[in-house]
Design a protein around this motif. Sequence first.
Motif, PDB file in Angstrom:
ATOM      1  N   GLY A 246     -41.731  19.618  29.558  1.00 33.60           N
ATOM      2  CA  GLY A 246     -42.737  20.125  28.635  1.00 33.60           C
ATOM      3  C   GLY A 246     -43.694  19.070  28.131  1.00 33.60           C
ATOM      4  O   GLY A 246     -44.270  19.227  27.058  1.00 33.60           O
ATOM      5  N   ARG A 247     -43.886  17.999  28.911  1.00 35.65           N
ATOM      6  CA  ARG A 247     -44.804  16.918  28.562  1.00 35.65           C
ATOM      7  C   ARG A 247     -44.528  16.373  27.150  1.00 35.65           C
ATOM      8  O   ARG A 247     -45.415  16.320  26.294  1.00 35.65           O
ATOM      9  CB  ARG A 247     -46.256  17.396  28.661  1.00 35.65           C
ATOM     10  CG  ARG A 247     -46.661  17.858  30.049  1.00 35.65           C
ATOM     11  CD  ARG A 247     -47.964  18.638  30.041  1.00 35.65           C
ATOM     12  NE  ARG A 247     -49.076  17.835  29.566  1.00 35.65           N
ATOM     13  CZ  ARG A 247     -49.955  17.194  30.347  1.00 35.65           C
ATOM     14  NH1 ARG A 247     -49.831  17.253  31.667  1.00 35.65           N
ATOM     15  NH2 ARG A 247     -50.943  16.501  29.828  1.00 35.65           N
ATOM     16  N   PRO A 248     -43.310  15.960  26.880  1.00 33.51           N
ATOM     17  CA  PRO A 248     -42.959  15.524  25.516  1.00 33.51           C
ATOM     18  C   PRO A 248     -43.717  14.288  25.077  1.00 33.51           C
ATOM     19  O   PRO A 248     -43.926  13.349  25.867  1.00 33.51           O
ATOM     20  CB  PRO A 248     -41.459  15.235  25.620  1.00 33.51           C
ATOM     21  CG  PRO A 248     -41.244  14.893  27.068  1.00 33.51           C
ATOM     22  CD  PRO A 248     -42.185  15.797  27.815  1.00 33.51           C
ATOM     23  N   GLY A 249     -44.117  14.266  23.806  1.00 33.33           N
ATOM     24  CA  GLY A 249     -44.670  13.069  23.210  1.00 33.33           C
ATOM     25  C   GLY A 249     -43.553  12.131  22.783  1.00 33.33           C
ATOM     26  O   GLY A 249     -42.362  12.463  22.877  1.00 33.33           O
ATOM     27  N   ARG A 250     -43.937  10.978  22.285  1.00 30.31           N
ATOM     28  CA  ARG A 250     -42.938   9.987  21.900  1.00 30.31           C
ATOM     29  C   ARG A 250     -41.998  10.505  20.817  1.00 30.31           C
ATOM     30  O   ARG A 250     -40.819  10.140  20.765  1.00 30.31           O
ATOM     31  CB  ARG A 250     -43.636   8.714  21.413  1.00 30.31           C
ATOM     32  CG  ARG A 250     -42.695   7.535  21.225  1.00 30.31           C
ATOM     33  CD  ARG A 250     -43.409   6.347  20.647  1.00 30.31           C
ATOM     34  NE  ARG A 250     -43.789   6.581  19.250  1.00 30.31           N
ATOM     35  CZ  ARG A 250     -44.487   5.714  18.521  1.00 30.31           C
ATOM     36  NH1 ARG A 250     -44.910   4.588  19.073  1.00 30.31           N
ATOM     37  NH2 ARG A 250     -44.773   5.969  17.261  1.00 30.31           N
ATOM     38  N   ASP A 251     -42.516  11.396  19.944  1.00 31.47           N
ATOM     39  CA  ASP A 251     -41.699  11.890  18.833  1.00 31.47           C
ATOM     40  C   ASP A 251     -40.523  12.750  19.286  1.00 31.47           C
ATOM     41  O   ASP A 251     -39.576  12.973  18.521  1.00 31.47           O
ATOM     42  CB  ASP A 251     -42.570  12.681  17.857  1.00 31.47           C
ATOM     43  CG  ASP A 251     -43.234  13.882  18.521  1.00 31.47           C
ATOM     44  OD1 ASP A 251     -43.655  13.764  19.691  1.00 31.47           O
ATOM     45  OD2 ASP A 251     -43.339  14.934  17.873  1.00 31.47           O
ATOM     46  N   ARG A 252     -40.533  13.219  20.527  1.00 32.50           N
ATOM     47  CA  ARG A 252     -39.435  14.035  21.045  1.00 32.50           C
ATOM     48  C   ARG A 252     -38.454  13.234  21.890  1.00 32.50           C
ATOM     49  O   ARG A 252     -37.435  13.786  22.337  1.00 32.50           O
ATOM     50  CB  ARG A 252     -39.993  15.193  21.878  1.00 32.50           C
ATOM     51  CG  ARG A 252     -40.789  16.226  21.094  1.00 32.50           C
ATOM     52  CD  ARG A 252     -41.318  17.309  22.023  1.00 32.50           C
ATOM     53  NE  ARG A 252     -40.233  17.972  22.751  1.00 32.50           N
ATOM     54  CZ  ARG A 252     -40.426  18.709  23.844  1.00 32.50           C
ATOM     55  NH1 ARG A 252     -41.646  18.863  24.344  1.00 32.50           N
ATOM     56  NH2 ARG A 252     -39.390  19.280  24.453  1.00 32.50           N
ATOM     57  N   LEU A 253     -38.732  11.968  22.102  1.00 30.30           N
ATOM     58  CA  LEU A 253     -37.909  11.161  23.009  1.00 30.30           C
ATOM     59  C   LEU A 253     -36.867  10.356  22.254  1.00 30.30           C
ATOM     60  O   LEU A 253     -37.069   9.955  21.105  1.00 30.30           O
ATOM     61  CB  LEU A 253     -38.796  10.221  23.817  1.00 30.30           C
ATOM     62  CG  LEU A 253     -39.808  10.882  24.756  1.00 30.30           C
ATOM     63  CD1 LEU A 253     -40.701   9.825  25.387  1.00 30.30           C
ATOM     64  CD2 LEU A 253     -39.109  11.710  25.829  1.00 30.30           C
ATOM     65  N   GLY A 254     -35.750  10.141  22.914  1.00 31.74           N
ATOM     66  CA  GLY A 254     -34.695   9.295  22.379  1.00 31.74           C
ATOM     67  C   GLY A 254     -33.968   8.606  23.520  1.00 31.74           C
ATOM     68  O   GLY A 254     -34.283   8.807  24.704  1.00 31.74           O
ATOM     69  N   LEU A 255     -32.978   7.798  23.178  1.00 37.30           N
ATOM     70  CA  LEU A 255     -32.259   7.012  24.182  1.00 37.30           C
ATOM     71  C   LEU A 255     -30.772   7.020  23.859  1.00 37.30           C
ATOM     72  O   LEU A 255     -30.372   6.942  22.689  1.00 37.30           O
ATOM     73  CB  LEU A 255     -32.767   5.571  24.196  1.00 37.30           C
ATOM     74  CG  LEU A 255     -32.229   4.689  25.326  1.00 37.30           C
ATOM     75  CD1 LEU A 255     -33.011   4.954  26.617  1.00 37.30           C
ATOM     76  CD2 LEU A 255     -32.306   3.207  24.973  1.00 37.30           C
ATOM     77  N   THR A 256     -29.967   7.099  24.900  1.00 39.43           N
ATOM     78  CA  THR A 256     -28.526   6.908  24.797  1.00 39.43           C
ATOM     79  C   THR A 256     -28.122   5.733  25.666  1.00 39.43           C
ATOM     80  O   THR A 256     -28.557   5.627  26.812  1.00 39.43           O
ATOM     81  CB  THR A 256     -27.755   8.164  25.239  1.00 39.43           C
ATOM     82  OG1 THR A 256     -28.004   9.225  24.305  1.00 39.43           O
ATOM     83  CG2 THR A 256     -26.251   7.901  25.304  1.00 39.43           C
ATOM     84  N   VAL A 257     -27.296   4.854  25.107  1.00 31.95           N
ATOM     85  CA  VAL A 257     -26.654   3.795  25.880  1.00 31.95           C
ATOM     86  C   VAL A 257     -25.207   4.220  26.069  1.00 31.95           C
ATOM     87  O   VAL A 257     -24.467   4.394  25.093  1.00 31.95           O
ATOM     88  CB  VAL A 257     -26.733   2.438  25.157  1.00 31.95           C
ATOM     89  CG1 VAL A 257     -26.118   1.340  26.017  1.00 31.95           C
ATOM     90  CG2 VAL A 257     -28.180   2.096  24.813  1.00 31.95           C
ATOM     91  N   THR A 258     -24.810   4.431  27.311  1.00 31.64           N
ATOM     92  CA  THR A 258     -23.462   4.922  27.589  1.00 31.64           C
ATOM     93  C   THR A 258     -22.443   3.788  27.452  1.00 31.64           C
ATOM     94  O   THR A 258     -22.816   2.604  27.423  1.00 31.64           O
ATOM     95  CB  THR A 258     -23.376   5.503  29.006  1.00 31.64           C
ATOM     96  OG1 THR A 258     -23.464   4.425  29.959  1.00 31.64           O
ATOM     97  CG2 THR A 258     -24.506   6.503  29.262  1.00 31.64           C
ATOM     98  N   PRO A 259     -21.149   4.114  27.397  1.00 28.82           N
ATOM     99  CA  PRO A 259     -20.136   3.055  27.339  1.00 28.82           C
ATOM    100  C   PRO A 259     -20.192   2.113  28.542  1.00 28.82           C
ATOM    101  O   PRO A 259     -19.776   0.950  28.442  1.00 28.82           O
ATOM    102  CB  PRO A 259     -18.811   3.836  27.313  1.00 28.82           C
ATOM    103  CG  PRO A 259     -19.166   5.158  26.707  1.00 28.82           C
ATOM    104  CD  PRO A 259     -20.551   5.455  27.222  1.00 28.82           C
TER     105      PRO A 259
END
Length: 369
Positions: free
Chosen positions: A331-344
């Motif tokens: 859906g063409r997300p802007g920066r405000d919809r993005l996040g990050l996960t660092v896995t184990p």
Amino acid sequence: MPRALFVPDTVWVSSRDRPGWYRPVTRDDPEYATWADADWSLITQVDDGAPAGGNGWGRLATSSISQPSLVVAMLQALDADAGLRVLEIGTGTGYNTALLCERLGAEHVISIEVDPVVAEGARTALAELGYRPRLVVGDGVRGVPEDAPYDRLLATVAAHDVPAAWIEQVRPGGVIVTPWSTWFAPGVLLRLVRAHDGSASGRFVGNADFMMLRSQRSRSPFGEWREYVNEDDPTAVARRTRTNPRWIAHRDEGWRLVVGHLVPGVDFASYEAADDSGEASVYVFDRGTGTGSWALGEYSPAEDAWEAKVRGPRDLWTEIGAAWSAWQRAGRPGRDRLGLTVTPEGDQVLWVDSPSQPLRRPGAAVAQR
């Protein structure tokens, strides 16, 4: 606390006469006093302490004292109350370290700095003000495991791959705040919360342009596209691509984060036709990871597949096309919809809206003809 107490005798500023170089400014220069407490960052070291040019001129900014308003924003994101133990990655001049000491008590602050000379300057400045936190000289990528676990971790240096050691050394429920950069998009501030399963997830909470961890710097931080692209290279493969060459130049902040993460090290240059045809020659190349890969796309508005050349182990048009498709599907997300996960395991997973909607590095090819 006045930032000027931590500004060293020499700082560096961009040169107008020599683009791409930094000129030294010493304490006796009238401009120095103006900048010392101003609300912008100041470069405090170039070229890892060995200026590449004559008379102290530098090529690469390698240490700085942060913009005070950004320091405040980072400390607010950290949300550290009195008595919590904090690990700071990147002591630098000691300015941020002093603020942590003032808030938490020096006995609760551990800070690590990779450069011994920079570390000694910070130690002296802090001691003169009566602050004696635990200061460690070493590579911040490994953290300070002997003093773990910590309640909070604050990095004053940017990472693209958030080191697994940082997650491991923060207790479950603890917070990691770090600048995050892809080399391609402007830097952002990332706030992660450590989970019981050893992962950490969070969102981007603001702008934060910082220097990269030494081990994660771009392999080729200097030079224009002509130093990476040789159109006469006999190993370059001519073909057509369905990846629109103009996609890479899209200015949406969300897209820039996505493509910078999913196509590591990418950069580009675009040249418009002199007439009104709307045509353009677009060059993409691997500035960051050192593979030597590059590609050319000849854009024409009348086409749906474009003449291209591709060279190197990475097919950059295919990678860019896959990243564009992933961004469009989300859906063409802007920066405000993005996040990050660092896995184990240390994997870095960009996501949209929640960790259950990942945007992974592309593995499937975009159709070519």
